[in-house]
Design a protein around this motif. Structure first.
Motif, PDB file in Angstrom:
ATOM      1  N   GLU A 181      -4.735   6.099   1.327  1.00  0.00           N
ATOM      2  CA  GLU A 181      -3.760   5.144   0.794  1.00  0.00           C
ATOM      3  C   GLU A 181      -4.415   3.802   0.497  1.00  0.00           C
ATOM      4  O   GLU A 181      -4.143   3.176  -0.530  1.00  0.00           O
ATOM      5  N   TRP A 209       1.194   4.147  -2.919  1.00  0.00           N
ATOM      6  CA  TRP A 209       0.926   5.545  -2.594  1.00  0.00           C
ATOM      7  C   TRP A 209       2.112   6.427  -2.987  1.00  0.00           C
ATOM      8  O   TRP A 209       1.942   7.511  -3.536  1.00  0.00           O
ATOM      9  N   ARG A 215      -6.550   3.933  -2.688  1.00  0.00           N
ATOM     10  CA  ARG A 215      -5.724   3.880  -3.895  1.00  0.00           C
ATOM     11  C   ARG A 215      -5.213   2.455  -4.122  1.00  0.00           C
ATOM     12  O   ARG A 215      -5.176   1.973  -5.252  1.00  0.00           O
ATOM     13  N   THR A 244       0.838  -1.209   0.000  1.00  0.00           N
ATOM     14  CA  THR A 244       0.000   0.000   0.000  1.00  0.00           C
ATOM     15  C   THR A 244       0.868   1.251   0.000  1.00  0.00           C
ATOM     16  O   THR A 244       0.621   2.190  -0.767  1.00  0.00           O
TER      17      THR A 244
END
Length: 130
Positions: free
Chosen positions: A110, A18, A113, A14
């Protein structure tokens, strides 16, 4: 080699998405966009697949639940953590609450996304319940 499924691996993945940094880490479960967890593994599905499935489900759900805490900022779970951190750092509750909400909001952005990069038909999205 990393599993690619545990909370630590999901947090790494993650964060790198990001930050828009290419992930050069080798994972056993490579494909985040695969429709099933079985298809996420490079080559042969591991013998301990049921354990991997349990880890993956719990890890994705934990990340999802943390992201969902922003929708209920005064939830007892959040307030108790704010109070504990406030005592531990000897900082006023309003200051800690503001920092906690910033942290939770950032995690939510985050995570969203990350989920988008996995795709709506991925095993990750399925485990997240979206």
């Amino acid at each position: 080699m990393h599993c690619g499924l545990c909370v630590n691996c999901l947090l790494r993945r993650t964060s790198l998405i990001w930050a828009e940094v290419e992930d050069s880490t080798e994972y056993r479960a490579v494909d985040l966009t695969a429709p099933t967890l079985e298809e996420a593994f490079r080559g042969k599905v591991p013998r301990n697949f049921h354990a991997s499935l349990d880890v993956a489900r719990n890890s994705v759900r934990a990340m999802q639940r943390l992201a969902e805490l922003t929708s209920e900022p005064h939830r007892m779970r959040v307030e108790s953590e704010v109070a504990a951190v406030s005592r531990g750092l000897d900082e006023p509750i309003p200051v800690v609450r503001e920092k906690m909400m910033h942290f939770l909001s950032q995690h939510q952005r985050e995570w969203e996304r990350f989920l988008k990069s996995c795709g709506a038909n991925s095993w990750v999205a399925d485990f997240a319940g979206i």
